[in-house]
Design a protein around this motif. Structure first.
Motif, PDB file in Angstrom:
ATOM      1  N   THR A 315       0.860  -1.178   0.000  1.00 22.03           N
ATOM      2  CA  THR A 315       0.000   0.000   0.000  1.00 22.03           C
ATOM      3  C   THR A 315       0.894   1.225   0.000  1.00 22.03           C
ATOM      4  OG1 THR A 315      -1.855  -1.055   1.140  1.00 22.03           O
ATOM      5  CG2 THR A 315      -1.723   1.346   1.265  1.00 22.03           C
ATOM      6  N   ASP A 316       0.737   2.063  -1.010  1.00 24.62           N
ATOM      7  CA  ASP A 316       1.487   3.311  -1.101  1.00 24.62           C
ATOM      8  C   ASP A 316       0.642   4.383  -0.433  1.00 24.62           C
ATOM      9  OD1 ASP A 316       2.678   5.740  -1.906  1.00 24.62           O
ATOM     10  OD2 ASP A 316       3.501   4.799  -3.698  1.00 24.62           O
ATOM     11  N   ASN A 317       1.027   4.765   0.781  1.00 24.28           N
ATOM     12  CA  ASN A 317       0.205   5.676   1.570  1.00 24.28           C
ATOM     13  C   ASN A 317       0.045   7.028   0.905  1.00 24.28           C
ATOM     14  OD1 ASN A 317       0.268   7.964   3.945  1.00 24.28           O
ATOM     15  ND2 ASN A 317      -1.070   6.242   4.450  1.00 24.28           N
ATOM     16  N   GLY A 318       1.093   7.519   0.279  1.00 23.89           N
ATOM     17  CA  GLY A 318       1.019   8.828  -0.349  1.00 23.89           C
ATOM     18  C   GLY A 318       0.060   8.865  -1.521  1.00 23.89           C
ATOM     19  N   ARG A 319       0.073   7.809  -2.320  1.00 29.00           N
ATOM     20  CA  ARG A 319      -0.787   7.747  -3.497  1.00 29.00           C
ATOM     21  C   ARG A 319      -2.148   7.117  -3.197  1.00 29.00           C
ATOM     22  NH1 ARG A 319       4.144   5.928  -7.324  1.00 29.00           N
ATOM     23  NH2 ARG A 319       4.389   7.842  -8.545  1.00 29.00           N
ATOM     24  N   LYS A 320      -2.283   6.514  -2.025  1.00 31.51           N
ATOM     25  CA  LYS A 320      -3.537   5.813  -1.651  1.00 31.51           C
ATOM     26  C   LYS A 320      -3.857   4.695  -2.644  1.00 31.51           C
ATOM     27  CE  LYS A 320      -3.997   8.840   1.636  1.00 31.51           C
ATOM     28  NZ  LYS A 320      -3.518   8.505   2.992  1.00 31.51           N
ATOM     29  N   LEU A 321      -2.826   3.941  -3.015  1.00 34.99           N
ATOM     30  CA  LEU A 321      -2.993   2.833  -3.946  1.00 34.99           C
ATOM     31  C   LEU A 321      -2.561   1.531  -3.284  1.00 34.99           C
ATOM     32  CD1 LEU A 321      -1.530   4.330  -7.266  1.00 34.99           C
ATOM     33  CD2 LEU A 321      -3.912   4.294  -6.509  1.00 34.99           C
ATOM     34  N   VAL A 322      -3.235   0.439  -3.651  1.00 39.15           N
ATOM     35  CA  VAL A 322      -2.862  -0.877  -3.152  1.00 39.15           C
ATOM     36  C   VAL A 322      -2.409  -1.739  -4.332  1.00 39.15           C
ATOM     37  CG1 VAL A 322      -4.464  -0.717  -1.219  1.00 39.15           C
ATOM     38  CG2 VAL A 322      -5.210  -1.850  -3.311  1.00 39.15           C
ATOM     39  N   HIS A 323      -1.434  -2.620  -4.058  1.00 32.77           N
ATOM     40  CA  HIS A 323      -0.881  -3.522  -5.071  1.00 32.77           C
ATOM     41  C   HIS A 323      -0.919  -4.938  -4.498  1.00 32.77           C
ATOM     42  CE1 HIS A 323       0.980   0.443  -5.512  1.00 32.77           C
ATOM     43  NE2 HIS A 323       1.207   0.183  -6.784  1.00 32.77           N
ATOM     44  N   ALA A 324      -1.468  -5.862  -5.259  1.00 41.09           N
ATOM     45  CA  ALA A 324      -1.531  -7.254  -4.813  1.00 41.09           C
ATOM     46  C   ALA A 324      -1.287  -8.175  -5.993  1.00 41.09           C
ATOM     47  CB  ALA A 324      -2.881  -7.557  -4.167  1.00 41.09           C
ATOM     48  N   ARG A 325      -0.459  -9.207  -5.778  1.00 35.59           N
ATOM     49  CA  ARG A 325      -0.184 -10.177  -6.835  1.00 35.59           C
ATOM     50  C   ARG A 325      -1.244 -11.277  -6.807  1.00 35.59           C
ATOM     51  NH1 ARG A 325       5.147 -13.086  -9.049  1.00 35.59           N
ATOM     52  NH2 ARG A 325       6.138 -11.108  -8.575  1.00 35.59           N
ATOM     53  N   LEU A 326      -1.879 -11.494  -7.961  1.00 38.75           N
ATOM     54  CA  LEU A 326      -2.858 -12.561  -8.118  1.00 38.75           C
ATOM     55  C   LEU A 326      -2.381 -13.458  -9.258  1.00 38.75           C
ATOM     56  CD1 LEU A 326      -6.254 -10.620  -7.806  1.00 38.75           C
ATOM     57  CD2 LEU A 326      -5.327 -12.268  -6.173  1.00 38.75           C
ATOM     58  N   GLY A 327      -1.705 -14.535  -8.904  1.00 37.15           N
ATOM     59  CA  GLY A 327      -1.175 -15.406  -9.940  1.00 37.15           C
ATOM     60  C   GLY A 327      -0.136 -14.688 -10.772  1.00 37.15           C
ATOM     61  N   ASP A 328      -0.355 -14.633 -12.086  1.00 37.13           N
ATOM     62  CA  ASP A 328       0.615 -13.998 -12.989  1.00 37.13           C
ATOM     63  C   ASP A 328       0.227 -12.566 -13.338  1.00 37.13           C
ATOM     64  OD1 ASP A 328      -1.594 -14.477 -14.536  1.00 37.13           O
ATOM     65  OD2 ASP A 328      -0.566 -15.636 -16.083  1.00 37.13           O
ATOM     66  N   ARG A 329      -0.666 -11.975 -12.527  1.00 35.53           N
ATOM     67  CA  ARG A 329      -1.066 -10.582 -12.740  1.00 35.53           C
ATOM     68  C   ARG A 329      -0.883  -9.764 -11.464  1.00 35.53           C
ATOM     69  NH1 ARG A 329      -3.980  -8.669 -17.206  1.00 35.53           N
ATOM     70  NH2 ARG A 329      -4.176 -10.257 -18.825  1.00 35.53           N
ATOM     71  N   LEU A 330      -0.711  -8.455 -11.675  1.00 34.42           N
ATOM     72  CA  LEU A 330      -0.624  -7.520 -10.565  1.00 34.42           C
ATOM     73  C   LEU A 330      -1.904  -6.691 -10.549  1.00 34.42           C
ATOM     74  CD1 LEU A 330       1.182  -6.340  -8.293  1.00 34.42           C
ATOM     75  CD2 LEU A 330       1.968  -4.639  -9.955  1.00 34.42           C
ATOM     76  N   ARG A 331      -2.627  -6.738  -9.448  1.00 29.83           N
ATOM     77  CA  ARG A 331      -3.846  -5.942  -9.280  1.00 29.83           C
ATOM     78  C   ARG A 331      -3.480  -4.652  -8.547  1.00 29.83           C
ATOM     79  NH1 ARG A 331      -8.992  -7.854  -8.359  1.00 29.83           N
ATOM     80  NH2 ARG A 331      -8.607  -9.047 -10.264  1.00 29.83           N
ATOM     81  N   VAL A 332      -3.825  -3.528  -9.128  1.00 24.88           N
ATOM     82  CA  VAL A 332      -3.564  -2.213  -8.537  1.00 24.88           C
ATOM     83  C   VAL A 332      -4.881  -1.476  -8.447  1.00 24.88           C
ATOM     84  CG1 VAL A 332      -2.170  -0.125  -8.653  1.00 24.88           C
ATOM     85  CG2 VAL A 332      -1.326  -2.225  -9.703  1.00 24.88           C
ATOM     86  N   ALA A 333      -5.231  -1.017  -7.256  1.00 25.47           N
ATOM     87  CA  ALA A 333      -6.545  -0.391  -7.052  1.00 25.47           C
ATOM     88  C   ALA A 333      -6.397   0.869  -6.221  1.00 25.47           C
ATOM     89  CB  ALA A 333      -7.488  -1.376  -6.351  1.00 25.47           C
ATOM     90  N   GLY A 334      -7.336   1.784  -6.434  1.00 26.42           N
ATOM     91  CA  GLY A 334      -7.311   3.008  -5.646  1.00 26.42           C
ATOM     92  C   GLY A 334      -8.384   3.991  -6.063  1.00 26.42           C
ATOM     93  N   PHE A 335      -8.300   5.172  -5.496  1.00 27.66           N
ATOM     94  CA  PHE A 335      -9.196   6.298  -5.705  1.00 27.66           C
ATOM     95  C   PHE A 335     -10.535   6.092  -4.979  1.00 27.66           C
ATOM     96  CE2 PHE A 335      -6.731   6.238  -9.817  1.00 27.66           C
ATOM     97  CZ  PHE A 335      -5.842   7.207  -9.429  1.00 27.66           C
ATOM     98  N   ALA A 336     -11.107   7.190  -4.591  1.00 30.16           N
ATOM     99  CA  ALA A 336     -12.413   7.189  -3.936  1.00 30.16           C
ATOM    100  C   ALA A 336     -13.170   8.409  -4.422  1.00 30.16           C
ATOM    101  CB  ALA A 336     -12.264   7.224  -2.410  1.00 30.16           C
ATOM    102  N   GLU A 337     -14.250   8.168  -5.153  1.00 33.29           N
ATOM    103  CA  GLU A 337     -15.012   9.261  -5.750  1.00 33.29           C
ATOM    104  C   GLU A 337     -16.465   9.195  -5.275  1.00 33.29           C
ATOM    105  OE1 GLU A 337     -12.468   9.619  -9.910  1.00 33.29           O
ATOM    106  OE2 GLU A 337     -14.526   8.871  -9.970  1.00 33.29           O
ATOM    107  N   LEU A 338     -16.892  10.256  -4.653  1.00 29.28           N
ATOM    108  CA  LEU A 338     -18.281  10.363  -4.194  1.00 29.28           C
ATOM    109  C   LEU A 338     -19.024  11.198  -5.230  1.00 29.28           C
ATOM    110  CD1 LEU A 338     -20.041   9.536  -1.733  1.00 29.28           C
ATOM    111  CD2 LEU A 338     -19.506  11.749  -0.731  1.00 29.28           C
TER     112      LEU A 338
END
Length: 436
Positions: A315-338
């Motif tokens: 988790t990159d605290n400054g960018r508010k992004l998370v990175h997780a390895r799922l098999g042979d792919r990298l999942r990157v998620a973030g942002f919060a929009e209301l």
């Protein structure tokens, strides 16, 4: 109009929503002897808001979004075009109410109390998930469940004192975490040795944190529950009897033309776990739960250099992004929009996620096969999901988990199933009571 009923003498629950929360609810109810029908407009479980989930099971990271620090940074975030947060005012009384309750929750005594309650629910969730995965060989592999540990990286040294206080406080709640220096960060995750975006000041290491594919888990739970699956079916309305009890729902094919005859499905109990559709189904009954959809994004990228991609969750605290390895792919998620019920996938958000990967893990992934996703995560102002009976007999709610839907799904499902069975749950249900 066809009507379907349950066999005489058997309790029948209809769970509306086959994402991770709904599928877990179906599993928990089936364990307690209910016959379950699981309904979802998508053609497969886990294809909606759960499909591109960030994949981190963050049992020790449940602090709500509403904090004094968030309130202080809100003007800066909202004015920046590259901000991880975005808000578009909605001309609705419920939206204004949500915002006022969010601001009221931004006090440290409230944050501490909410965090304690969410940590208890997270512990129950971990216990329940592990029990379900252990029930049958191969489930962990099928859902890509691993325990790689988690590193939260900080690039600003001045954040250290506040982070240390949080870790010290959470230790009393069973969270085993440690602050590590920049060199130790790179030892724990060698892929961070080449990271850009500024030097790493320190990190927080939690060895017990886990990763799982939310969509695969939803499919597994939906199938293993033994529920009757009514996928590709949209609930158009809930029906009440003369006494006000919810006794049926109307189903129509998700792609049905307007005016097509609906099917009536009867049950002894109905559970709303339908993501943002939960709000739409409650509205005709007069329900106004303090829940708003918070939009998030992710990309799943093919890994081309195993050594350049992270092994642990990041988790990159400054960018508010998370990175997780799922098999042979990298999942990157973030942002919060209301911003309401908007499901658009703006290229700038997807490119921002891809650029963050290029900078944080250079050479790790290729970008000609990006799997982009966006989802609307129903969230309460406090961060506590609403789990329990509504004011309409026969209707129950399991919604409002926000970005913690995957982490809390199994625990909130177990809590709800205990309440529906008339059993005493292992944790206090009062903080999660429904206020719709």
């Amino acid at each position: 109009m066809k009507t379907h009923t349950a066999p005489a003498g058997q309790r029948h629950a209809c769970v509306i929503g086959a994402g991770i929360v709904g599928a877990a609810t179906a599993q928990a109810l089936a364990e307690r002897g209910w016959r379950v029908t699981l309904v979802d407009a998508q053609p497969q479980a886990g294809r909606g808001e759960s499909l591109g989930n960030g994949a981190q099971l963050s049992y020790s990271y449940v602090e709500p979004l509403a904090t004094p620090d968030a309130l202080k940074n809100l003007p800066k975030w909202l004015l920046s075009p590259t901000s991880p947060l975005r808000w578009r005012p909605q001309p609705r009384l419920g939206h204004a109410r949500w915002l006022s309750e969010f601001i009221a929750a931004c006090q440290w005594p409230t944050v501490r109390r909410t965090s304690e309650q969410l940590l208890a629910l997270a512990a129950e969730s971990r216990h329940t998930l592990h029990r379900w995965l252990a029930a049958q060989p191969g489930r962990a592999e099928a859902t890509r469940h691993t325990r790689p540990g988690k590193l939260v990286i900080y690039r600003k040294p001045e954040a250290l004192a506040g982070v240390q206080r949080q870790i010290d406080w959470q230790r009393a709640w069973g969270c085993e975490q440690a602050i590590v220096g920049a060199d130790e960060v790179k030892r724990l995750e060698p892929a961070l040795a080449a990271t850009g975006g500024g030097p790493i000041a320190f990190g927080v290491w939690t060895a017990s944190e886990e990763v799982i594919d939310a969509a695969r888990l939803a499919v597994l739970l939906a199938e293993s529950s033994g529920a009757t699956l009514r996928l590709g079916q949209r609930v158009t309305a809930l029906q009440r009897d003369a006494a006000g009890r919810v006794v049926a729902c109307l189903l129509a094919p998700a792609d049905a033309a307007a005016g097509q005859a609906a099917e009536r499905l009867e049950a002894d109990a109905f559970v709303l776990a339908a993501g943002p559709a939960t709000l739409q189904l409650l509205r005709p009954l007069g329900g106004r739960p303090p829940i708003e959809p918070i939009k998030g994004y992710s990309v799943s990228l093919p890994i081309v250099d195993d050594g350049a991609a992270p092994r642990v969750s990041i988790t990159d605290n400054g960018r508010k992004l998370v990175h997780a390895r799922l098999g042979d792919r990298l999942r990157v998620a973030g942002f919060a929009e209301l911003i309401g019920m908007n499901r658009e996938l703006p290229p700038r958000r997807i490119e921002a996620l891809c650029q963050a990967v290029r900078e944080t893990f250079p050479g790790a992934c290729r970008f000609d096969d990006v799997q982009p996703w966006t989802g609307l995560r129903p969230a309460t102002p406090s961060g506590r999901p609403q789990v329990g009976p509504t004011r309409w007999p026969g209707l129950w709610l399991n919604a409002g988990h926000g970005a913690l839907g995957l982490t809390l799904a199994c625990g909130s499902a177990s809590l709800l199933a205990d309440l529906m069975a008339g059993e005493t749950p292992p944790l206090n249900p009062e903080p999660f009571r429904v206020t719709a």
